[in-house]
Design an enzyme around this catalytic site. Structure first.
Site, short mmCIF file in Angstrom:
data_model
loop_
_atom_site.label_atom_id
_atom_site.label_comp_id
_atom_site.label_asym_id
_atom_site.label_seq_id
_atom_site.Cartn_x
_atom_site.Cartn_y
_atom_site.Cartn_z
N LYS A 1 1.37 4.52 -8.15
CA LYS A 1 2.60 4.03 -8.12
C LYS A 1 2.86 2.55 -7.84
O LYS A 1 3.17 1.65 -7.25
CB LYS A 1 2.90 4.23 -5.88
CG LYS A 1 2.30 5.86 -5.53
CD LYS A 1 3.03 6.20 -6.43
CE LYS A 1 5.37 6.69 -6.81
NZ LYS A 1 5.85 7.60 -7.43
N GLY B 1 3.25 1.35 -11.65
CA GLY B 1 3.99 1.80 -12.99
C GLY B 1 3.34 2.16 -14.16
O GLY B 1 3.20 2.00 -15.52
#
Length: 875
Positions: free
Chosen positions: A604, A606
């Protein structure tokens, strides 16, 4: 890799090991369930709020999520079970390296400080959880001339004495007899001792019950030309462990002092490379008080077995005659007086039976006639290398060998043990071999020289693969070409020396379970193996208290993995970096498809977007996608990791072959970052890989992970609010699943903890830290930085292929005809904002980790992400 390799395991890993032990051995090594495991963890977390799960507690003290995993158990010891090994002069380096190897061989955890450090400078203590002081070191080993201690200032001596007394710590001083020893050494007005030439004899005291050294023995053959240090007459209350006799003068050369506070100091004036010194040094380790006693887990017992490979294999003039077989039986009976029940373990290849000249054919027939007198193991029908065969071919081969054994009455089925010729297919693992063993011979134990590497020998380990226990195998320096004294370097004198205190003896001393590898020619002609093992067992019986035990392979394996449960799960090494491994590696020899870049997450932040962007570069390629996953999770998932290196390599394309433009292979698995074993496993297989870490606002990351679980309909996230997840550690009856979700939300965001773990294995120049918020807002700029970090030959202008999608809320790839390729619907979700109370709690929670992250990045001279400064509340 750090010198200690992997000395211990944390609570979660111990739980996994316990379950695996029980499944492999069918024994309840630990009767711990997941429920009781978490109950133990919860009991250690304070304070407790006896509120209902739906109630939000008042202002809470911050408790790191790490405490759920790594909270230490109560321990009465005031010190860590770690040795501080120091030397203070360049002259002592060689001796210090010998001590270092000795500690490694016995798996004693240590910290090693080289020239320029003094032991007193390293004496530090840390506060333990109950507010009392805990020493960092349980034992000090100082290597130098004995004058080193005499040169300490009064303040240094006081620091040393206070530390040892305060924490019950002991010390061993080893004199560097190879250095420049003064003729007489003083401390103040007192004489510490004298330099002496090699003594005529050495006597071990009979008044101490040693673990390893036999009390009262006298060594009359002492190597000449080596300086010793003899101590002045010691004060009353000092134990003299060993005396040197020279020209009728008797002087102490090993002293042990004990004081009322529990402080023990041992002083050695004997050269460390003498086998008797090493025995006494091991006794000094094992006789010292806690906490080092638990480290020496196997005491006096040494399980030993001698494998004889290649029965019926070999050229003419290398095979056994009838009288050679009779000699084996006779020596085996004599060895039984030292090792009750000792039996040679013979590996047969039935397809080569009864070959050679008439005397050798007679020898083959004789060994079959007396087969009941030996143990036997299957060794491939025609001695083929298994890594070259398919499962079907291997099954046929083993079946033929089993049929041969039954035809000639060879009792080869009691051991459940087999050895692959040349260790082929055992490590690096060839999965078809393990399957064939299970399907034909029901093999449960094998052994190899090759894990993790053949050299250094003292670092060989065992492991378990496909429910087959693999034990470390040891050489005795007798190989298949050693059949006569002329063929053995140094002849009879060298052979006996290796057994009587030399390398073969040390192998037995270091290992609680020893399988020696020999070969059929070693038992013919001059019968070198019979000479060697009779000398070895007699020497052990004469000079030591070691208890040699003969046992079947299954019992030896059970004993080994009970002593060393941390060895059960292997740590895969790269065969591409080991010539021996490449020669027996079943996979394609092209090693270029192993990744040279790892995007490790965390989740979480990217990482999926970064993977998509990297794949747009014409020279970058990644793992093949499965129907369900974009990640291999090889280093973080126990099932995937158990598949081995072959499976991992199969996940990637071969670069620069078959017209592929791929020049750099990379992998993205976002949970590598915070997996405790991830850095070790990655570095062991990919030591030169470049590591990319993405650092996003940990508050946003925590909430995003929770919402990710909700979107995937995980029941725990659906049943609990985000507040309840955050406050779970403070509830009295929080469930395992709830606590686990709390961990997954919070622990990955304590970035400094995980970065420090990666830095244990990878140098800073191989790590890149990407600003996750910048990756979201300005990916082209970030990708330019990434390309330069990877030293790509061509630089792709990502500004030309990335476009922000207003509806999606992130950048997408511009494809042909101006179409956009965006991440899937699971990315860029919109969900309700967290409450102010939740935000305030997370700001408080991550404030200290954020500060530590900034300090770490400054230490590494790396830029600090802008998001840390955009909100003053974060620091």
């Amino acid at each position: 890799m750090p010198h200690h390799f992997l000395v211990g395991v944390n609570q979660s890993r111990r739980l996994f090991v316990a379950v695996l032990l029980a499944s492999v051995f069918g024994i309840g090594v630990y009767h711990t369930t997941l429920s009781s495991f978490w109950q133990q963890e919860e009991a250690a977390i304070a304070p407790r709020f006896h509120t209902a799960p739906h109630q939000v507690p008042p202002s809470l003290p911050i408790t790191s999520a790490l405490s759920l995993l790594s909270r230490t158990t109560n321990n009465s010891n005031a010190t860590e079970a770690t040795v501080l090994l120091v030397y203070d002069s360049v002259n002592a380096k060689l001796l210090a390296e010998g001590v270092r190897t000795f500690l490694q061989a016995h798996r004693v955890p240590f910290v090693y400080h080289s020239h320029g450090y003094t032991s007193t400078a390293r004496l530090r203590w840390v506060a333990s959880g109950n507010g009392t002081a805990r020493g960092l070191y349980g034992l000090l080993v100082v290597v130098d001339s004995i004058s080193f201690f005499s040169r300490w200032t009064a303040q240094e001596r006081r620091t040393y004495t206070d530390y040892c007394k305060r924490f019950g710590v002991s010390a061993i001083f080893l004199t560097n007899t190879n250095g420049r020893l003064k003729k007489r050494i003083h401390r103040g007005n007192d004489t510490l001792g004298f330099r002496i030439s090699s003594p005529d004899s050495v006597s071990v005291t009979a008044s101490v019950e040693f673990n390893h050294t036999k009390p009262g023995v006298v060594l009359s053959h002492v190597p000449r030309g080596v300086a010793w240090f003899a101590f002045a007459p010691p004060p009353s209350g000092t134990q003299v462990w060993a005396w040197a006799v020279r020209s009728k003068m008797v002087r102490p050369v090993v002293l042990v002092t004990r004081e009322e506070e529990g402080m023990v100091s041992a002083y050695f004036g004997m050269p460390f490379d003498l086998w008797l010194t090493k025995l006494l040094f091991l006794d000094a380790l094992s006789l010292l008080p806690d906490p080092l006693v638990p480290v020496l887990r196997y005491g006096r017992e040494r399980l030993v077995m001698v494998d004889v490979d290649d029965i019926f294999v070999g050229n003419q003039d290398m095979r056994l005659h009838k009288d050679d077989v009779e000699a084996m039986v006779g020596v085996q009976e004599r060895l039984g007086s030292y090792v009750p029940g000792f039996t040679f373990n013979l590996g047969f290849s039935g397809g080569l039976f009864s070959r050679g000249d008439p005397l050798e054919v007679e020898g083959s027939q004789e060994i079959v006639r007396v087969a009941e007198k030996f143990w036997w193991f299957e060794h491939m029908y025609k001695h083929q290398k298994p890594h070259l065969g398919t499962e079907e071919q291997l099954i046929e081969n083993i079946t033929q060998n089993i049929a041969f054994a039954r035809q000639y009455g060879i009792p080869a089925f009691a051991n459940g043990y087999s050895i692959a010729p040349h260790h082929s297919g055992v490590y690096p693992v060839h999965p078809p071999l393990y399957s064939a063993w299970k399907k034909t011979y029901n093999v449960s134990v094998t052994s190899t020289l090759e894990y993790p590497h053949r050299s250094p020998a003292h670092m060989r380990r065992g492991f378990v693969h496909q429910e087959i226990m693999v034990l470390p195998r040891q050489t005795c320096k007798l190989f298949s070409y050693h059949y006569s004294l002329e063929s053995y370097q140094g002849g009879l004198k060298s052979l006996i020396a290796s057994a009587e205190g030399g390398e073969v003896f040390e192998t037995l001393l270091h290992n609680p379970v020893t399988i020696f590898m020999t070969h059929m020619p070693n038992f013919g002609h001059d019968r070198l193996a019979l000479v060697l093992f009779e000398a070895l067992f007699r020497f052990v019986h004469t000079w030591t208290n070691l208890q040699l035990i003969a046992d079947r392979p299954l019992n030896m394996a059970t004993r080994y993995f009970t002593i060393f449960p941390e060895d059960i799960v292997p740590v895969w090494t790269s065969p591409c970096n080991d010539g021996n491994h490449m020669s027996i590696f079943s996979h394609a020899p092209n090693c270029t498809n192993l990744p040279s870049v790892l995007v490790v997450g965390p989740q979480k932040t990217g990482s999926t977007a970064l993977r998509l962007y990297l794949k747009q570069h014409p020279h970058m390629c990644s793992n093949r996608l499965t129907e369900r996953y974009e990640e291999t999770q090889f280093f973080s998932n126990e099932i995937a990791y158990s598949y081995g290196v072959n499976w991992y390599m199969d996940q990637f394309p071969y670069p620069n072959v078959s017209g592929s433009p791929c020049g750099v292979v990379f992998e993205k698995t976002a949970n590598y970052f915070n997996h405790e074993l991830g850095p070790l496993r990655a570095h062991t297989l990919l030591p030169r890989a470049k590591i990319i870490v993405i650092l996003s606002d940990p508050i946003k990351r925590a909430y995003s992970w929770y919402q990710h679980q909700v979107a995937h309909n995980f029941s725990t996230a659906l049943n609990y609010s985000f507040s309840e997840v955050l406050y779970a550690p403070y509830y009295h009856n929080a469930s395992e699943a709830l606590l686990n979700l709390t961990l997954r939300c919070l622990l990955p965001g304590e970035y400094h903890i995980h970065i420090e773990r990666w830095l244990l294995y990878y140098p800073p120049e191989q790590l890149m830290f990407v600003d996750g918020e910048e990756l979201l807002s300005d990916p082209a700029s970030v990708m330019d930085q990434v390309q330069h970090f990877l030293n790509l030959h061509s630089i792709l202008d990502y500004a030309k292929i990335l476009r922000f999608d207003v509806e999606k809320g992130f950048h997408c790839i511009v494809k042909e005809q101006d179409n956009l390729q965006c991440l899937g619907p699971s990315k860029g979700r919109h969900y309700p904002p967290m409450s102010q109370e939740e935000m305030d709690y997370l700001i408080r929670y991550f404030k200290e980790p954020n500060r530590k992250l900034v300090a770490l990045l400054n230490r590494l001279s790396r830029p600090v992400p802008d998001w840390l400064y955009d909100d003053d509340r974060l620091l």
